[in-house]
Design an enzyme around this catalytic site. Structure first.
Site, PDB file in Angstrom:
ATOM      1  N   ASN A 192       0.766  -1.239   0.000  1.00 26.51           N
ATOM      2  CA  ASN A 192       0.000   0.000   0.000  1.00 26.51           C
ATOM      3  C   ASN A 192       0.803   1.298   0.000  1.00 26.51           C
ATOM      4  O   ASN A 192       0.275   2.344  -0.366  1.00 26.51           O
ATOM      5  CB  ASN A 192      -0.935   0.019   1.223  1.00 26.51           C
ATOM      6  CG  ASN A 192      -1.919  -1.132   1.218  1.00 26.51           C
ATOM      7  OD1 ASN A 192      -2.679  -1.299   0.281  1.00 26.51           O
ATOM      8  ND2 ASN A 192      -1.886  -1.945   2.252  1.00 26.51           N
ATOM      9  N   TYR A 193       2.063   1.247   0.427  1.00 27.29           N
ATOM     10  CA  TYR A 193       2.816   2.493   0.576  1.00 27.29           C
ATOM     11  C   TYR A 193       4.117   2.546  -0.224  1.00 27.29           C
ATOM     12  O   TYR A 193       4.687   3.620  -0.367  1.00 27.29           O
ATOM     13  CB  TYR A 193       3.134   2.738   2.058  1.00 27.29           C
ATOM     14  CG  TYR A 193       1.901   3.037   2.880  1.00 27.29           C
ATOM     15  CD1 TYR A 193       1.320   4.299   2.852  1.00 27.29           C
ATOM     16  CD2 TYR A 193       1.302   2.061   3.654  1.00 27.29           C
ATOM     17  CE1 TYR A 193       0.186   4.580   3.589  1.00 27.29           C
ATOM     18  CE2 TYR A 193       0.161   2.327   4.397  1.00 27.29           C
ATOM     19  CZ  TYR A 193      -0.393   3.591   4.357  1.00 27.29           C
ATOM     20  OH  TYR A 193      -1.523   3.860   5.077  1.00 27.29           O
ATOM     21  N   LEU A 194       4.600   1.407  -0.700  1.00 26.94           N
ATOM     22  CA  LEU A 194       5.879   1.371  -1.410  1.00 26.94           C
ATOM     23  C   LEU A 194       5.650   1.278  -2.910  1.00 26.94           C
ATOM     24  O   LEU A 194       5.000   0.335  -3.382  1.00 26.94           O
ATOM     25  CB  LEU A 194       6.715   0.182  -0.932  1.00 26.94           C
ATOM     26  CG  LEU A 194       7.058   0.170   0.560  1.00 26.94           C
ATOM     27  CD1 LEU A 194       7.853  -1.073   0.913  1.00 26.94           C
ATOM     28  CD2 LEU A 194       7.823   1.421   0.958  1.00 26.94           C
TER      29      LEU A 194
END
Length: 747
Positions: A704-706
């Site tokens: 979700n964030y990388l």
């Protein structure tokens, strides 16, 4: 060979007829063994386990016999069957051959038999004759199957074994077919004006089955008496009974909320009778539930296959849609069945009844003019929309929180992939202007307006600590979780000096999913002084940022850069941290396990930054103990391998001129030592990685964030297979990144 056996049996006049017979039988076995080896070597396919319908066993076995055998590449040939082949076949299967009539036992004397033993032998002979005929029939069947094996025939129920090469080729072909059929949407032009799709058709959501009443032998008791409940009350009663072994049913809030909602489902007579939850006895319902769970575990292969086929039919009907005339998988096509709400942590609504969702509550979204999903018999949809600016296929409002639930496409679909791509592109744009934004909020720390100062401090925390912005919530409606903008005075402790650092802020609060955030962070003096000012004359329950909301914060951020929000800051900081950590930790000269450990450590740094914690797995200690046992065993093997190498070197040095084969042996032992060392290093790195990840969740940030392009570029630079970082479903989710990323990609 058969003749040699006869000659051997008759050599020397002192040998008896019994000995000759035994030798004749043994020679027959030898010839059968040769034939069996020939058949075994002539066929690669597995031995059939069942006979074809057209096979029939002959009543008599003629030996020797010539049977036609058709080879794979040539005309039919003749195979000569040697005598006693049935005995060999029986021995091959481990079947003890029974002595037939007229076959004397070695060493037995005919003259010593009594009349009684003769009668007994006669009866035994008849039985053995019958058994012998059955055995010969079975042997004949096995020979016929062996011939079919030579012909390349296989039973219907057994597939031929494939070689490693064939398996590899099949996998490669499957992968190529998947790539050919994959919709490469990222190579097409994007729609303008917020349009998400131009064609959408689906079959609507899949509703859970109706409730099935309890069997007649299962009863609910109240105050020791059997009570027959109405269907609605009985269903809710079963929800609670199924959770009796869970700690939820011991919590006061859960029990009170359940009992309140349960009474709403009761008839007037039931409400009059059932007034105390402690007097309710759910034992028989719980036992029935446990029995069903165990029965599912003990299902036969056929039963499991039937369930699997039934589930596949549901997936085929509801699990796919047509998006712009491409078949796409739907993520959550099943509407959640009714049950008891659990929530996370100490949620104030835990135990409340999640009511059954009906078609009249569901809004359908599809293309105008396309085939509209058919509602279940006797029902109608709440509404049918044709909105191509949204990505959901169906929606409804659940009764606990009043939130809207959606049916969306799968993670590897175009709509989800486009959203991810846009998210990471916006985060990349932030890289070019983050310096100016930081200068701006640094100046705002001295602003005259209190709201501007609070916004600047909140931005400082969101930027430096990757805190979530937080959302406004109604008091008592949800669990007590907070974000940056909703921090209260009780969540922050200020320290002028702590652990050798000045101006330390101590955070302690519950974040998303009731995960505790605890951190001690040294901050700049301006931030520390402002926090003191914000917290003056406030009680522990008061908001620190009482003049700031998430809406105001995001509105300010979007004015600084289009599309910028607090969440984009979090994504940017996570991705840039991964890229920096990979550069610091990775080394091209490392072996693959060491490179993977470096990647996981970089990912771990991001997970710690974003507070992606988890509880240690229940089986962690046992799993580590098992791994340590393997490491110890590998160390012993390595020690033994080194000893053998030392001995081989010593022998090669002293006897090298006499025995030239000793040098290759030394090389072999050296290779064995090297292999042991590599395996030991791999296991030790695995243990280190496992221990470091004990309470850290790497998956959340990775998905979700990388930015996946960072990982793909790293794999290509470090020559690490991408499947070591992403599994199959993750590779499908990030297919766009795998296709477009070059080795020189920079976030």
């Amino acid at each position: 060979m058969y003749e040699m056996g006869q000659q051997k049996g008759t050599k020397g006049g002192g040998k008896t007829k019994e000995k000759a017979t035994k030798q004749q039988r043994l020679s027959g076995n030898d010839s059968a063994g040769a034939l069996g080896d020939a058949i075994k070597n002539s066929a690669k396919s597995p031995k059939p386990t069942q006979k074809g319908d057209d096979e029939k066993s002959p009543k008599k076995v003629k030996s020797p016999k010539t049977e036609p055998v058709e080879s794979a590449n040539g005309p039919r040939e003749s195979v000569k069957r040697e005598p006693q082949d049935d005995d060999f076949a029986a021995k091959k299967k481990g079947i003890k051959r029974k002595r037939i009539k007229d076959e004397p036992i070695e060493g037995a004397s005919h003259s010593t038999a009594t009349p009684t033993s003769k009668n007994k032998d006669k009866r035994n002979g008849q039985e053995e004759k019958s058994a012998g005929e059955d055995q010969r029939k079975k042997s004949k069947k096995r020979r016929e199957k062996a011939v079919k094996k030579d012909d390349g025939e296989h039973p219907v129920s057994e597939k031929p074994k494939r070689t490693k090469k064939e398996i590899t080729e099949a996998r490669v072909k499957k992968k190529e077919d998947e790539e050919k059929s994959r919709w490469r949407w990222w190579e097409e032009e994007k729609y303008e004006d917020g349009v998400k799709w131009k064609f959408l058709e689906h079959n609507g959501p899949c509703f859970p089955p109706e409730y099935q009443p309890l069997p007649d032998n299962v009863h609910f008791y109240y105050a020791g008496n059997k009570v027959k409940l109405s269907l609605a009350a009985e269903e809710v009663c079963l929800f609670f009974a199924q959770m009796l072994d869970h700690e939820y049913t011991t919590k006061k809030v859960f029990r009170e909320n359940f009992f309140t909602d349960w009474r709403k489902e009761m008839t007037h007579e039931e409400r009059t009778l059932i007034k105390d939850l402690d007097k309710c006895n759910f034992t028989e319902l719980f036992a029935m539930h446990k029995a069903r769970v165990e029965a599912r575990k003990l299902m036969t292969k056929e039963e499991k296959l039937a369930v699997k086929e039934a589930n596949q039919k549901i997936i085929d009907e509801y699990g796919y849609c047509l998006l712009d005339h491409h078949k796409e998988r739907i993520g959550n096509f099943k509407i959640e069945p009714p049950g008891l709400f659990r929530g996370r942590g100490e949620h104030p609504k835990q135990g409340m009844l999640k009511t059954r969702i009906l078609p009249k509550q569901v809004i359908i979204n599809c293309m105008k003019g396309s085939r509209v999903p058919v509602a279940p018999a006797g029902h109608k949809w709440k509404e049918v929309r044709h909105d191509n600016t949204v990505t959901w296929l169906a929606s409804w409002t659940e009764n606990i929180q009043g939130s809207i639930k959606y049916i969306m496409l799968n993670a590897n679909s175009k709509l989800k992939g486009e959203k991810d791509w846009e998210k990471y592109e916006v985060a990349r744009k932030l890289k070019s202007c983050v310096g100016n934004i930081r200068e701006q909020y640094d100046q705002d720390l001295k602003a005259k307006q209190m709201q501007t100062r609070q916004r600047a401090v909140a931005l400082y925390f969101i930027d430096k600590l990757a805190l979530r912005a937080g959302n406004e919530k109604d008091e008592g409606e949800t669990a007590d979780t907070v974000g940056c903008c909703s921090l209260r005075v009780e969540h922050i402790t200020l320290h002028e000096k702590l652990d050798g650092s000045e101006c330390v802020v101590e955070f302690d609060f519950l974040g998303k999913d009731c995960i505790r955030y605890y951190n001690k962070v040294p901050v700049i003096k301006k931030v520390f002084k402002n926090l003191k000012l914000f917290m003056e004359n406030k009680s522990p329950g008061d908001d620190v940022f009482d003049r700031l909301t998430t809406i105001l914060l995001n509105k300010h951020l979007s004015s600084l850069m289009p599309g910028l929000s607090a969440k984009v800051f979090r994504t940017y900081n996570a991705s840039i941290t991964l890229q920096q950590q990979l550069k610091e930790l990775s080394n091209k000269s490392d072996n693959e396990p060491e490179k993977l450990l470096s990647y996981n450590r970089a990912n771990r740094a991001v997970a710690i930054l974003c507070n992606h914690q988890r509880a240690a797995p229940k089986t962690f200690d046992q799993s580590m103990a098992n791994l340590q046992a393997k490491i110890d065993a590998r160390k012993e093997k390595l020690s033994l391998a080194k000893t053998e190498l030392k001995q081989a070197k010593k022998e090669a040095k002293t006897k090298s001129s006499q025995e030239p084969k000793l040098q290759p042996l030394v090389e072999k032992k050296m290779a064995a030592v090297q292999r042991c060392e590599e395996l030991l290093l791999k296991m030790e790195l695995q243990a280190t990685d496992k221990e470091e990840n004990k309470q850290i969740s790497l998956g959340t940030s990775k998905l979700n964030y990388l930015d996946p392009r960072i990982s793909v570029a790293w794999c290509r630079n470090m020559v690490v297979p991408i499947d070591k970082i992403y599994n199959k479903s993750q590779r499908d989710k990030f297919a766009w990144a795998l296709d477009m990323t070059e080795a020189d990609f920079e976030f």
